[in-house]
Design an enzyme around this catalytic site. Structure first.
Site, PDB file in Angstrom:
ATOM      1  N   ARG A 179       0.827  -1.230   0.000  1.00 33.79           N
ATOM      2  CA  ARG A 179       0.000   0.000   0.000  1.00 33.79           C
ATOM      3  C   ARG A 179       0.854   1.270   0.000  1.00 33.79           C
ATOM      4  O   ARG A 179       0.495   2.284   0.583  1.00 33.79           O
ATOM      5  CB  ARG A 179      -0.976   0.021   1.194  1.00 33.79           C
ATOM      6  N   SER A 229     -11.725  -0.358   3.406  1.00 34.82           N
ATOM      7  CA  SER A 229     -11.040  -0.648   4.674  1.00 34.82           C
ATOM      8  C   SER A 229     -10.423   0.623   5.244  1.00 34.82           C
ATOM      9  O   SER A 229      -9.679   1.308   4.553  1.00 34.82           O
ATOM     10  CB  SER A 229      -9.917  -1.667   4.445  1.00 34.82           C
ATOM     11  N   GLU A 304      -5.378   3.205   6.420  1.00 38.00           N
ATOM     12  CA  GLU A 304      -5.172   3.153   4.980  1.00 38.00           C
ATOM     13  C   GLU A 304      -5.817   4.404   4.357  1.00 38.00           C
ATOM     14  O   GLU A 304      -5.302   4.997   3.417  1.00 38.00           O
ATOM     15  CB  GLU A 304      -5.850   1.881   4.442  1.00 38.00           C
TER      16      GLU A 304
END
Ligand code: FAD
Length: 324
Positions: A179, A229, A304
């Site tokens: 990520r 998420s 995130e």
């Protein structure tokens, strides 16, 4: 703050060079949480030349710049953005496939890209079929699912740098990690992506995509606005405490609410907007989840989802939540 009069003045200067611009545009219309105040100026360019013109413009007038795709990983502040929001979306959406090589505009809708790859018998993008963002946003975040990231198939990324020059970066220069991509620090705008995907078995590719979509429909809240998420799920975390959804659920936090923001009763790593949620509601909820998990497990959950401040800075939402 930019006055309405000044924003209209800037719009007049920009309009000649960059296509569509809107003054005082509500950002709640440009992210999947449906949260956020107005942007002084929202610009939707059609090509890299127009993107370069916007870069020159913001440098010249020293204005904050925020680059967005579909806003499916972003939390905008309730007061919006005092500067220019550059949206790379449907106007920069194209896909060319030649053999195993795919060249696509950064505004390309990711599920459409995955579908086109499947139709061409190319494998590797099955994990992206349910990700509701643009290719530019996906590359920037090195997004993906089932422990994959789009970076695995990237050959080259074309960006417009802060100084308005167009650069072609190799995958190595993008330094893809979980990520993460080095593009996050560069402040460049992704305009085009080249991918290499090997030939696969069309039936198997299709089956994997259908399975993924079925799983998502079963697990994720679909009717309430959300941003996917909220917390990062690293393999180190899986080994030590488990995935975020599981530990938040086991901590008894499903259904916890701050104003209009609620920990989803369906999947605890999602925060849903139950109606009228503000960015402050979401940030307060993130802060409460983090402190409860810290108290119960001694583990620091990281976000995130990225928070966009009124002056255009973008950072993981937990950093802002900690400041409340
Ligand atoms: C229901 C749901 C499910 C999701 N599932 C997943 C999943 O399985 N895996 C996953 O990784 N993510 C998932 N997400 C999160 C999100 O869809 C991805 O991160 C997506 O790639 C973000 O794309 P975007 O266009 O919405 O980017 P945005 O949210 O608009 O932006 C994300 C970041 O990228 C930057 N950015 C966007 N476009 C550009 C560009 N052209 N140039 C430079 N910078 C840019 C922004 O500044 C920001 O920092 C999900 C979200 C939702 C709502």
């Amino acid at each position: 703050m930019m006055s309405a009069h000044r924003a209209v003045g800037y719009q007049g200067i920009l309009a000649a060079e960059v296509g569509q611009t809107t003054v005082n545009e509500p950002l709640s219309n440009h992210n999947s949480w449906q949260i956020g105040g107005p942007a002084d100026l929202l610009v939707e360019p059609e090509n890299s030349t127009q993107v370069a013109n916007v870069m020159r413009f913001v440098q010249h007038y020293q204005l904050p710049l925020v680059v967005i795709g579909q806003g499916t990983n972003l939390l905008f502040d309730d007061v919006g953005v005092r500067g220019v929001v550059l949206k790379i979306g449907a106007r920069m959406d194209y896909i060319d496939i030649d053999g195993t090589r795919i060249v696509a505009g950064a505004g390309t809708w990711v599920p459409q890209l995955a579908r086109m790859a499947m139709c061409a018998g190319l494998t590797g993008l099955e994990h992206c079929i349910g990700i509701p963002g643009t290719l530019g946003g996906l590359v920037m975040m090195n997004g993906g699912s089932h422990r994959h990231g789009i970076g695995e198939h990237v050959v080259r990324v074309t960006v417009v740098d802060k100084d308005a020059t167009i650069q072609r970066l190799s995958a190595a220069e993008c330094r893809f990690d979980y990520r993460y991509s080095a593009l996050q620090e560069r402040g460049a705008v992704v305009v085009e992506v080249e991918l290499e995907c090997p030939h696969g078995t069309p039936g198997a590719i299709r089956r994997e995509m259908l399975l993924d979509l079925r799983e998502r429909r079963r697990k994720f809240p679909r009717k309430q606005p959300n941003c996917g998420s909220v917390f990062l799920s690293t393999s180190a975390m899986h080994e030590s405490v488990g995935p975020p959804g599981k530990i938040i659920e086991e901590a008894g936090l499903k259904g916890l609410r701050c104003g209009g923001a609620e920990v989803s009763r369906q999947h605890a790593n999602f925060i849903v907007n139950r109606g009228g949620a503000t960015s402050a509601d979401v940030l307060r909820l993130i802060s409460r989840i983090r402190s409860e998990i810290r108290k119960q497990l001694g583990f620091d959950l990281r976000c995130e989802v990225r928070y966009v401040s009124p002056n255009g800075e973008i950072s993981p939402a937990d950093r802002m939540a900690d400041r409340l």
